[in-house]
Each structure stands twice: as C-alpha cells, then as structure tokens.
Design a protein around this motif. Structure first.
Motif, PDB file in Angstrom:
ATOM      1  N   ALA A 186       0.823  -1.207   0.000  1.00 19.67           N
ATOM      2  CA  ALA A 186       0.000   0.000   0.000  1.00 19.67           C
ATOM      3  C   ALA A 186       0.858   1.259   0.000  1.00 19.67           C
ATOM      4  CB  ALA A 186      -0.928  -0.007   1.210  1.00 19.67           C
ATOM      5  N   ILE A 187       1.862   1.296   0.867  1.00 16.91           N
ATOM      6  CA  ILE A 187       2.717   2.480   0.970  1.00 16.91           C
ATOM      7  C   ILE A 187       3.591   2.620  -0.271  1.00 16.91           C
ATOM      8  CG2 ILE A 187       4.503   3.620   2.351  1.00 16.91           C
ATOM      9  CD1 ILE A 187       3.352   2.112   4.787  1.00 16.91           C
ATOM     10  N   SER A 188       3.932   1.500  -0.909  1.00 13.37           N
ATOM     11  CA  SER A 188       4.693   1.559  -2.161  1.00 13.37           C
ATOM     12  C   SER A 188       3.910   2.296  -3.240  1.00 13.37           C
ATOM     13  CB  SER A 188       5.046   0.152  -2.639  1.00 13.37           C
ATOM     14  OG  SER A 188       6.031  -0.432  -1.810  1.00 13.37           O
ATOM     15  N   GLY A 189       2.583   2.172  -3.211  1.00 16.45           N
ATOM     16  CA  GLY A 189       1.770   2.936  -4.150  1.00 16.45           C
ATOM     17  C   GLY A 189       2.004   4.429  -3.986  1.00 16.45           C
ATOM     18  N   LEU A 190       2.056   4.891  -2.736  1.00 16.49           N
ATOM     19  CA  LEU A 190       2.362   6.298  -2.460  1.00 16.49           C
ATOM     20  C   LEU A 190       3.787   6.634  -2.888  1.00 16.49           C
ATOM     21  CD1 LEU A 190       0.757   6.520   1.096  1.00 16.49           C
ATOM     22  CD2 LEU A 190      -0.123   7.579  -0.994  1.00 16.49           C
ATOM     23  N   GLY A 191       4.714   5.687  -2.649  1.00 16.48           N
ATOM     24  CA  GLY A 191       6.096   5.913  -3.045  1.00 16.48           C
ATOM     25  C   GLY A 191       6.262   6.056  -4.546  1.00 16.48           C
ATOM     26  N   LEU A 192       5.535   5.243  -5.310  1.00 15.85           N
ATOM     27  CA  LEU A 192       5.592   5.332  -6.764  1.00 15.85           C
ATOM     28  C   LEU A 192       4.985   6.640  -7.263  1.00 15.85           C
ATOM     29  CD1 LEU A 192       4.650   1.635  -7.549  1.00 15.85           C
ATOM     30  CD2 LEU A 192       6.808   2.749  -8.172  1.00 15.85           C
ATOM     31  N   MET A 193       3.908   7.081  -6.610  1.00 11.80           N
ATOM     32  CA  MET A 193       3.346   8.391  -6.954  1.00 11.80           C
ATOM     33  C   MET A 193       4.364   9.496  -6.705  1.00 11.80           C
ATOM     34  SD  MET A 193      -0.514   8.184  -5.382  1.00 11.80           S
ATOM     35  CE  MET A 193      -1.560   6.755  -5.656  1.00 11.80           C
ATOM     36  N   SER A 194       5.049   9.376  -5.576  1.00  8.82           N
ATOM     37  CA  SER A 194       6.081  10.354  -5.236  1.00  8.82           C
ATOM     38  C   SER A 194       7.180  10.367  -6.284  1.00  8.82           C
ATOM     39  CB  SER A 194       6.662  10.019  -3.856  1.00  8.82           C
ATOM     40  OG  SER A 194       7.820  10.778  -3.587  1.00  8.82           O
ATOM     41  N   ALA A 195       7.651   9.174  -6.701  1.00  5.95           N
ATOM     42  CA  ALA A 195       8.717   9.094  -7.697  1.00  5.95           C
ATOM     43  C   ALA A 195       8.282   9.642  -9.052  1.00  5.95           C
ATOM     44  CB  ALA A 195       9.178   7.646  -7.837  1.00  5.95           C
ATOM     45  N   SER A 196       6.997   9.475  -9.384  1.00  2.51           N
ATOM     46  CA  SER A 196       6.513   9.955 -10.677  1.00  2.51           C
ATOM     47  C   SER A 196       6.611  11.474 -10.794  1.00  2.51           C
ATOM     48  CB  SER A 196       5.058   9.518 -10.896  1.00  2.51           C
ATOM     49  OG  SER A 196       4.164  10.235 -10.038  1.00  2.51           O
ATOM     50  N   MET A 197       6.581  12.164  -9.647  1.00  2.00           N
ATOM     51  CA  MET A 197       6.673  13.619  -9.663  1.00  2.00           C
ATOM     52  C   MET A 197       8.030  14.108 -10.160  1.00  2.00           C
ATOM     53  SD  MET A 197       3.723  14.770  -8.711  1.00  2.00           S
ATOM     54  CE  MET A 197       3.058  13.354  -9.608  1.00  2.00           C
ATOM     55  N   PHE A 198       9.038  13.239 -10.132  1.00  4.37           N
ATOM     56  CA  PHE A 198      10.374  13.603 -10.611  1.00  4.37           C
ATOM     57  C   PHE A 198      10.312  14.043 -12.071  1.00  4.37           C
ATOM     58  CE2 PHE A 198      14.641  12.774 -12.245  1.00  4.37           C
ATOM     59  CZ  PHE A 198      15.440  13.309 -11.245  1.00  4.37           C
TER      60      PHE A 198
END
Length: 308
Positions: A186-198
C-alpha cells in the motif's frame, strides 16, 4: 557503420554491438543479477566496519532516548494503549520504530533511485539495457529491506535484552509478516506516486510534496509514537486524518498480534487487514500508472539523461 572514406568512426565502433544486440533477460538471469548486485553491496558494506560501529551506537542511543521518554509519558498515555498487551509505552514505541523503518523505505526508495540514477547519468542506460529498470530497482529494494531488517532486529534484541522492553515473540509470526507485506504494498503505491513527480512535476532537487506530506503526517498521527486516540481529546481533525493513512491500520494490527497475542480470528486484526488490502488495491495501481507515465514523459521530453 563507416564514413565516406570507408573507415569506422570511434563512436560507431563503441556502439556497434550495443545498437543491434537485442536480448531479454530470462527469469534465471534476473535472479543472477539480483544475487550479484546484492553480494557486491554486502562486500562494500563489510569494508566500512567503522560505519557499522557508529550505526550500532546510534541504535543504542535511540533506544535509550525512548526508554527514558517512556518513563516520562507512561502514565499519560497508558489509558490510550491498554488494548496492546499491558499498555507499556516502551514496547509500543519499539514497534513503531520497527515499522517506520520499513514504511520509510517503501515510501522513499523509488524517488531515491530515480534521483540517484538521473544525477549519475545512469537512468537512460539502465532503462535501455537488458536488465531493465525494474530489475535494478528490485535489487535496490532487496538491499534496503535487508539493511532495515538487520537494524530492526538490533532494535528489538537490544531493547528487550538491555532495556527490558516487554516485547514478546509473536504467537503468529506469519500474520505479522502478512500485515507487513500488505502495508508495504500500500505504501509503495504512495512511493511510486512520489517518484513519478520527478518527471511529471520536474521535482529533481526540491522537496517532493507527496512523500513530504505522508512522512510528516504519518509521524504525527498514525500511531508511530503516539496513539491516534489521543487526538480525539486534543484535536479531533488529526484523528480523522489518521483514519486515511495505511500506517495507522498496519501499526494497530502489528501491535495487537505482537503485544496482545491476537490472531487471525481477531475482528480488529481482520478489519485492519481488509482496510490495508483496500489501500493496496487503490494506491498501487495508481502509483504504477503514474510512475510509468512519468518515465514515458521523460523519454518524450528527453529528460532521462542529464546534459549539463
């Protein structure tokens, strides 16, 4: 690949084999890549023994801080954490520390890898190599979680052995692992969203808003160090915020299993797991979609390599 004079140019010779060689790694080859990279990182870590020493000292200091903090706040929070074993705050805090290590990796590792490979001019090379970015990312994840696991074991062993924290070995270790894995997904989903902002928001050096917000709120309201129920008496809106964070449900389930001895039949543990599964079903697909779209945007805009 020759010029008009019939002589090969240096750059043509350099890239001749790379341009026309197509090879997709098999599952066995991917496992071999993971093994080689992990072994290399272990050997590198073993060379810096002074770093391991200071890490151990840091863990001891951190445990000591929370040991004395527990003495100070025990009476004030005990009524809020009585559902977890005998309501010992030191044990409550140790589990919070352990889970935070894993949650922090799941939230930050994807952006960390993107940033490191981009600024090291490796991102485009990895994306175009047979290894692919997912294999490289998986090797980084395995290493990060391996290091976190060792540190967490040290926290628990030293906390129990030296400071007497009443943290029993869980009656159902499998259930603890299941809760942890679902929470990481679940938290990895948030992490991937965060990385996409790069790529999507061009966040290449500044603080990334998604990871910043989740880290800040999780540390305050999810029960990492303070029970969320405390906010019902102090500031109810913060309690409402804690209800929309996967960290809250993972910590509740893990403490019930470890400190209270609850199992699969516990209605509260079942409820926590169902909510975590719902978070995973929503956050992970969105995270993967945004991450993939971010990479595609980087390819289209020519942002996979740093030219200056």
């Amino acid at each position: 690949m020759a010029d008009d004079a019939g002589e090969a140019r240096p750059m043509d010779i350099l890239f001749e084999d790379i341009q026309f060689t197509k090879h997709k790694l098999s599952a066995r080859e991917k496992l071999e890549v993971l093994r080689v990279i992990t072994e290399r990182r272990i050997r590198m870590a073993m060379r810096f023994r002074i770093s391991a020493f200071f890490t151990l000292v840091g863990i001891l200091v951190s445990i000591g801080v929370w040991f004395f903090m527990a003495i100070i706040v025990q009476d004030g929070v005990q009524s809020y954490i009585m559902q977890y074993g005998d309501g010992n705050y030191f044990a409550y805090a140790l589990i919070g520390i352990a889970f935070t290590a894993y949650a922090g990796i799941a939230l930050s590792i994807y952006l960390t890898v993107i940033r490191a490979t981009y600024w090291g001019n490796l991102l485009e090379m990895i994306l175009s190599s047979p290894m692919k970015f997912t294999t490289f990312l998986l090797s980084t994840l395995l290493w990060a979680f391996l290091v976190a696991t060792v540190n967490i074991l040290l926290y628990i062993i030293l906390g129990v052995g030296l400071f007497g924290a009443p943290v029993p070995f869980p009656n159902d270790l499998l259930l603890v692992i299941v809760v942890l894995v679902i929470a990481i997904v679940a938290i990895s989903g948030l992490g991937l969203m965060s990385a996409s902002m790069f790529m999507l928001a061009d966040v290449k050096g500044e603080t990334e808003p998604i990871s910043w917000a989740v880290t800040t709120l999780a540390g305050l309201v999810s029960g990492t160090m303070f029970p969320p129920e405390l906010f019902l008496d102090v500031f109810p809106p913060l309690y409402a915020v804690s209800r929309i964070m996967p960290h809250t449900y993972a910590l509740d389930a893990m403490r019930r299993v470890i400190l209270s001895g609850e199992g699969w039949s516990s209605s509260m543990v079942q409820q926590d797991i169902l909510v975590l599964l719902l978070f995973s079903a929503i956050l992970l697909p969105w995270g993967l979609l945004l991450f993939k779209y971010g990479i595609k945007k980087g390819e289209k805009d020519g942002q996979l390599a740093r030219w200056g």
